[in-house]
Design an enzyme around this catalytic site. Structure first.
Site, mmCIF file in Angstrom:
data_model
loop_
_atom_site.group_PDB
_atom_site.id
_atom_site.type_symbol
_atom_site.label_atom_id
_atom_site.label_comp_id
_atom_site.label_asym_id
_atom_site.label_seq_id
_atom_site.Cartn_x
_atom_site.Cartn_y
_atom_site.Cartn_z
ATOM 1 N N ASP A 150 0.663 -1.205 -0.027
ATOM 2 C CA ASP A 150 -0.033 0.035 0.124
ATOM 3 C C ASP A 150 0.867 1.315 -0.005
ATOM 4 O O ASP A 150 1.565 1.482 0.904
ATOM 5 C CB ASP A 150 -0.701 -0.025 1.224
ATOM 6 C CG ASP A 150 -2.038 1.042 1.323
ATOM 7 O OD1 ASP A 150 -1.879 1.720 0.217
ATOM 8 O OD2 ASP A 150 -2.497 1.374 2.258
ATOM 9 N N ASP A 350 -2.323 6.134 -6.256
ATOM 10 C CA ASP A 350 -2.220 5.200 -5.251
ATOM 11 C C ASP A 350 -2.432 3.911 -5.937
ATOM 12 O O ASP A 350 -2.875 3.463 -7.003
ATOM 13 C CB ASP A 350 -3.625 5.922 -4.741
ATOM 14 C CG ASP A 350 -4.145 4.719 -3.409
ATOM 15 O OD1 ASP A 350 -3.174 4.445 -2.784
ATOM 16 O OD2 ASP A 350 -5.434 4.560 -3.477
#
Ligand SMILES: *[C@@H]1O[C@H](CO)[C@@H](O)[C@H](O)[C@H]1NC(C)=O
Length: 472
Positions: A150, A350
């Site tokens: 992440d 992202d």
């Protein structure tokens, strides 16, 4: 009541789960080099998802890299079911909301923040939509753990025995610090303990002189427990002896079988920073075009993305990765979007948001031009967040306009063919971009649009590179 239990209570009050399945539809694309430059041409048969894992694709097993696998699909050990579009949308939305919250100060303004001290507590981000995982080794003897990776968060954590309060069920055995000869609890007075505040958005607490962390994500899932360090084995030749991570004693939420999370943000506690003395502040990854193949995550610069085109970071605040979007193109034509639209919204890249979010003004310009280039194909019903879907049941091949992006520093990058459509079956093939609610919302460059590219995060030099053809 012990401090850990009071922490638990506080977080319980947030623990409303959205128990949604996280499967995802996939599609396959092949690009042909013989076609005109401004269009991709693909065989329609390549849109049909494969039900078999084919790990030995073009990306190969890269030495010194971790394999990146989609959590849902044939290569996953967690779920063979792919996500539905509704599931993608629900998860993306909670992730988008919490990414936005991280960038928002009390006045509701975002995106010009450059000082961490002016930021409120981070609310974290949704793990459920993290989507891609890697498997690392922890402790001595080493235990394999699959962690969602992440770029939108910093602290790495895994569930830990004895699971004092709660552990959800995970595929691999839960890490037992007492069985590792190299595990150490971190004391409350250590400098590293104080770093938790910026890495998690929560002040650490102290449980019989052991530093305790808490982190909560956008879908209300959370982890809390002891802060510890142990040996992290990335590959057999690549280990970090004192790797700081959260040893979770209360872990609740939609984590779906993975053992925890690997934080790749810019904060001091992220894996990037902890590996920096060895690898420099650089990592790169390639996300596979479909869940039936695998990609990779590499720490350090292994030189394989030498054809990468770089754009400087823009400052969006916090540890998120900001990019500057200057213009967009469809089939070689620059869209008429005022540069202030992109300037006002800003953009982050992202690894966990699936579908790219654009300011409405930019999205509608993109959609209109894309539809022009697709005029020979019949439009069909919209699908959830997608308003531009085609029925391609009567076609063998499809020729569709290339979408291009001009990033800051005048770096032009084509969106990969596999990053163009969301395929809900051949009779509903949708343009895989969507619109923010408002031009002032920050844009998010999602992972669908990153597929098959090597994305190089050169945090030391504050630039991000895109190289095509990194994995299949
Ligand atoms: C870490 O600290 C906690 C709290 O003091 C303690 O319960 C636990 O046994 C310690 N773990 C190890 C492996 O030392």
């Amino acid at each position: 009541m012990s401090p850990l239990n009071s922490l638990v209570l506080i977080l319980y009050s947030f623990s409303l789960f959205f128990l949604l399945a996280v499967a995802r539809k996939e599609f396959v694309v092949e690009s042909s080099d013989e076609e005109p430059q401004h269009y991709h041409t693909l065989k329609l048969s390549s849109f049909l998802p494969s039900s078999m894992c084919n790990p030995s694709t073009k990306g190969d097993k890269k030495r010194g890299s971790l394999e990146v696998v989609h959590k849902h699909g044939p290569c996953s050990k967690f779920s063979k079911d792919m996500l539905t579009v509704e599931e993608i949308q629900t998860q993306d939305q909670s992730r988008v909301d919490s990414l936005r919250a991280r960038l928002t100060i009390n006045t509701g303004k975002h995106n010009t923040l450059d000082s961490k001290t002016t930021l409120p507590a981070k609310s974290g981000i949704t793990i459920g939509s993290g989507n891609y995982f890697v498997t690392v080794g922890l402790g001595t003897p080493k235990k394999d753990l699959s962690l969602v990776f992440d770029t939108g968060s910093d602290l790495t954590w895994t569930q830990c025995e004895p699971c004092e309060v709660s552990c959800y069920s995970q595929q691999e055995p839960i890490f037992a610090p007492s069985m590792s000869t190299t595990y150490t609890n971190i004391s409350c007075t250590s400098t590293e303990c104080s770093w938790l505040t910026s890495a998690t958005g929560y002040l650490p607490s102290c449980v019989s002189s052991t530093c305790a962390y808490a982190i909560q994500y956008g879908d209300r899932s959370f982890s809390l427990g002891y802060f510890g360090k142990d040996k992290l084995t990335i590959t057999s030749e690549d280990t970090i002896n004192d790797f700081y991570f959260g040893c979770g004693q209360d872990n609740e939420g939609l984590f779906r079988g993975v053992a925890g999370l690997l934080g790749l943000g810019q904060d001091k506690l992220s894996l990037l920073s902890q590996a920096a003395s060895k690898h420099g502040k650089v990592f790169s990854y390639c996300l596979p075009s479909q869940s039936s193949s695998v990609g990779y995550l590499t720490l350090g610069n292994d030189g394989t993305a030498s054809n990468a085109k770089y754009t400087p970071f823009s400052t969006v605040g916090n540890s998120l990765y900001g990019l500057e979007l200057l213009a967009m193109y469809v089939a070689g034509t620059k869209l008429t979007i005022s540069p202030t639209v992109f300037k006002t919204s800003g953009m982050i890249i992202d690894s966990g948001t699936v579908i790219t979010r654009l300011p409405p003004t930019a999205y509608s310009a993109l959609r209109d031009k894309f539809r022009e280039g697709m005029s020979e194909y019949p439009l069909t019903n919209p699908l959830d967040i997608f308003d531009t879907c085609y029925d391609l049941s009567n076609f063998q091949t499809i020729r569709f306009p290339k979408i291009g992006v001009l990033w800051g520093g005048n770096t032009y990058v084509d969106v990969p063919a596999s990053g163009t459509f969301y395929v809900n079956g051949i009779s509903q093939v949708c343009l895989a971009f969507t619109s923010n609610g408002d031009d002032s919302n920050i844009g998010i460059w999602g992972n669908t649009q990153q597929k098959t590219q090597v994305i190089v995060y050169d945090v030391g030099a504050r630039k991000i590179g895109f190289a095509s053809g990194g994995c299949a």
